[in-house]
Design an enzyme around this catalytic site. Structure first.
Site, PDB file in Angstrom:
ATOM      1  N   THR A  14    -107.378 -18.481  12.428  1.00  0.00           N
ATOM      2  CA  THR A  14    -106.306 -19.465  12.208  1.00  0.00           C
ATOM      3  C   THR A  14    -105.077 -19.150  13.061  1.00  0.00           C
ATOM      4  OG1 THR A  14    -107.073 -19.721   9.942  1.00  0.00           O
ATOM      5  CG2 THR A  14    -104.858 -20.488  10.404  1.00  0.00           C
ATOM      6  N   VAL A  15    -104.620 -17.896  13.013  1.00  0.00           N
ATOM      7  CA  VAL A  15    -103.366 -17.555  13.699  1.00  0.00           C
ATOM      8  C   VAL A  15    -103.568 -17.478  15.211  1.00  0.00           C
ATOM      9  CG1 VAL A  15    -101.457 -15.919  13.820  1.00  0.00           C
ATOM     10  CG2 VAL A  15    -102.617 -16.294  11.638  1.00  0.00           C
ATOM     11  N   GLU A 131     -92.953  -9.842  13.302  1.00  0.00           N
ATOM     12  CA  GLU A 131     -92.297 -10.945  12.575  1.00  0.00           C
ATOM     13  C   GLU A 131     -93.303 -11.763  11.768  1.00  0.00           C
ATOM     14  OE1 GLU A 131     -89.645 -12.450  10.932  1.00  0.00           O
ATOM     15  OE2 GLU A 131     -88.525 -12.059  12.784  1.00  0.00           O
ATOM     16  N   VAL A 134     -94.594 -10.953   7.903  1.00  0.00           N
ATOM     17  CA  VAL A 134     -93.835 -11.144   6.662  1.00  0.00           C
ATOM     18  C   VAL A 134     -93.311 -12.572   6.551  1.00  0.00           C
ATOM     19  CG1 VAL A 134     -91.927 -10.278   5.272  1.00  0.00           C
ATOM     20  CG2 VAL A 134     -93.063  -8.749   6.868  1.00  0.00           C
ATOM     21  N   GLY A 136     -94.611 -15.548   6.909  1.00  0.00           N
ATOM     22  CA  GLY A 136     -95.061 -16.569   7.866  1.00  0.00           C
ATOM     23  C   GLY A 136     -94.028 -16.896   8.922  1.00  0.00           C
ATOM     24  N   ILE A 138     -90.875 -17.659   8.663  1.00  0.00           N
ATOM     25  CA  ILE A 138     -89.454 -17.366   8.403  1.00  0.00           C
ATOM     26  C   ILE A 138     -89.025 -16.147   9.232  1.00  0.00           C
ATOM     27  CG2 ILE A 138     -87.749 -16.745   6.649  1.00  0.00           C
ATOM     28  CD1 ILE A 138     -89.529 -17.953   4.543  1.00  0.00           C
ATOM     29  N   GLY A 189    -106.209 -22.759   5.098  1.00  0.00           N
ATOM     30  CA  GLY A 189    -105.958 -21.609   5.982  1.00  0.00           C
ATOM     31  C   GLY A 189    -104.810 -20.738   5.510  1.00  0.00           C
ATOM     32  N   LYS A 207     -96.033  -6.990   2.296  1.00  0.00           N
ATOM     33  CA  LYS A 207     -94.836  -7.557   2.942  1.00  0.00           C
ATOM     34  C   LYS A 207     -93.562  -6.928   2.394  1.00  0.00           C
ATOM     35  CE  LYS A 207     -97.306 -11.880   3.634  1.00  0.00           C
ATOM     36  NZ  LYS A 207     -97.669 -13.160   3.005  1.00  0.00           N
ATOM     37  N   GLY A 304    -100.187 -20.259   7.245  1.00  0.00           N
ATOM     38  CA  GLY A 304    -100.764 -21.371   8.003  1.00  0.00           C
ATOM     39  C   GLY A 304    -100.646 -21.147   9.503  1.00  0.00           C
TER      40      GLY A 304
HETATM   41  N1  HSE Z   1    -102.249 -15.187   2.700  1.00  0.00           N
HETATM   42  C1  HSE Z   1    -100.888 -15.143   3.117  1.00  0.00           C
HETATM   43  C2  HSE Z   1    -100.085 -16.048   2.200  1.00  0.00           C
HETATM   44  C3  HSE Z   1    -100.790 -15.581   4.545  1.00  0.00           C
HETATM   45  O1  HSE Z   1    -100.681 -16.838   1.473  1.00  0.00           O
HETATM   46  O2  HSE Z   1     -98.880 -15.961   2.189  1.00  0.00           O
HETATM   47  C4  HSE Z   1     -99.441 -15.300   5.159  1.00  0.00           C
HETATM   48  O3  HSE Z   1     -99.168 -13.936   5.188  1.00  0.00           O
END
Ligand code: HSE
Length: 428
Positions: A14-15, A131, A134, A136, A138, A189, A207, A304
């Site tokens: 995904t990433v 970055e 932690v 996503g 932000i 995702g 995180k 995501g």
């Molecule tokens: N599985 C993580 C979440 C993905 O749902 O926040 C992002 O770190």
């Protein structure tokens, strides 16, 4: 002509797919921001033939991510494989030892090996940026390292797992059951490869451990995080919290008190009319508290493809444009070992009990609470069809150890038909 900045991308899930998409979409914009062209030179993933909806034919292919890290024509390894050990760790270690810069979204790896990797990066003059690990999209790492550098940080807290927030809000909104909503989060995702990491609170704990190190200058201490997930919560827990004016959120809280570092991840109640109470879906929010700034709240998509890849690109642009900082904001050998906290500060708790519905049952429970010194602020018994009467109480502030002892005793009473569930009411 400036040389291009050459990227090796390890992982095309995904990433990784998102990283390729941004680089293919914003080539010129990124070149202007970085001061040079950003170019994917090589990629590695498990399956070469998989249809990702992207053209990756122009990039060198390797089956082995460590081989990417051994090349001498790469400026930065982007690791989006995941996993606290295995190929992700081997590739990052190889890259850093060769002085190759690394950008990673791998919170599990950094939570477990952050100190050693930071030492390795700094010893070899390589950047190690995270970055995307932690919250996503932000930019919370940047906020802590740069924007709030003038403050002594006093507390970091927030909603740091998008999957859990999605599950909690969707269950309450639609009345759908837990398994159904979790499956939807996986399809979107959001969830980890093993979603038990999300719902068990482990992902948020990874995180939180990283944020605490950045905020307080302490060594990453994942083992010091007290973790409780959302997997034992039911729809009635969420509905009854809502009746009382609260929302249930999986909160991560880190606080440094002297040299004692409190780190905990647990489902908590927060007032429904607060910014955190109103967070919907996959949104994350992180509250950063500093002595001169007061509180700053950062809110945005926490998981995501697009948001996480956006954070990766921010790190790549920084490195390509020459910005260098110690991995956790100060040199790795100056990070301190924090002590464990003596106790979690007292708080109000919301407790759900399931009791026999006959004369004298409540008196037995009340006697136990009274004996342990747990005082009740509010309580309500709900209508019921089956044998168990749902009773919800909100306590006055109490120490968790005191409440746990009282609830253990209540669980052993014959009138108690199910194990009591207690949720902390977190002061924001
Ligand atoms: N599985 C993580 C979440 C993905 O749902 O926040 C992002 O770190």
């Amino acid at each position: 002509m400036t040389q291009p900045f050459r990227i090796a991308l390890a992982g095309l899930g995904t990433v990784g797919t998102g990283v390729v998409r941004i680089l293919q979409t914003h080539g010129e914009l990124l070149a202007e921001r970085a001061g040079c062209r950003l170019e994917i030179a090589a990629v590695s993933a498990r399956s070469r033939g998989k249809n990702r909806g992207l053209d990756i034919s122009g990039y060198d292919w390797s089956d082995d991510p460590v081989a990417l890290a051994r090349r001498d024509d790469i400026d930065c390894l982007v690791e989006v494989i995941g996993g606290e050990d295995g190929p992700a760790k081997a590739a990052i270690e190889t890259a850093l030892s060769a002085g190759m810069n690394v950008v990673t979204a791998n919170k599990a790896l950094l939570a477990h090996h952050g100190q050693a990797l930071a030492e390795r990066a700094e010893a070899h003059g390589a950047a190690l940026r995270f970055e995307a690990a932690v919250a996503g999209g932000i930019p919370v790492v940047k906020a802590l390292m740069e924007g709030l550098a003038g403050n002594r940080l006093t507390r970091v807290m927030g909603v740091m797992n998008g999957t859990c927030n999605y599950i909690l809000t969707e269950m309450l909104r639609t009345g759908a059951d837990y398994a159904q909503v979790l499956e939807a989060a996986q399809q979107l995702g959001y969830a980890e490869a093993d979603p038990a990491f999300d719902v068990g609170g482990i992902d948020a704990a990874h995180k939180l451990a990283l944020l605490a190190a950045l905020a307080f200058g302490t060594r990453v201490d994942f083992a010091g995080v007290r973790v409780e997930g959302i997997d034992h919560l039911t729809l009635p827990d969420l509905q009854r919290a809502a009746d009382m004016g609260y929302r249930v959120k999986l909160l991560g809280v880190a606080r440094l008190d002297g040299t004692a570092l409190e780190q905990r991840v647990q489902p908590c109640l927060v007032p429904a009319d607060t910014a955190i109470g109103q967070l919907d879906g996959v949104t994350n929010a992180v509250v950063l508290e500093g002595d001169f700034i007061g509180q700053v709240t950062l809110e945005g998509p926490g998981a995501g493809e697009g948001p996480t890849a956006s954070a990766i690109l921010a790190d790549i642009v920084d490195i390509a444009s020459g910005l260098r900082r110690p991995v956790f904001g100060r040199p790795a050998d100056r990070l301190i070992d924090a002590a464990a906290p003596a106790a979690t500060p007292p708080a109000q708790y919301c407790v759900r009990l399931t009791l026999e519905d006959r004369a004298g049952c409540w008196a037995e429970v009340a006697a136990v609470l009274g004996r342990h010194g747990v005082s009740i602020d509010r309580m309500q018994q709900y209508a019921h069809d089956g044998p168990g009467a749902p009773v919800v109480i909100v306590t006055h502030p109490t120490a968790d150890a005191v409440l746990d002892a009282a609830l253990d005793e209540i669980a052993g009473l014959a009138v108690s038909l199910a194990r009591p569930v207690a949720l902390r009411i977190e002061a924001l």
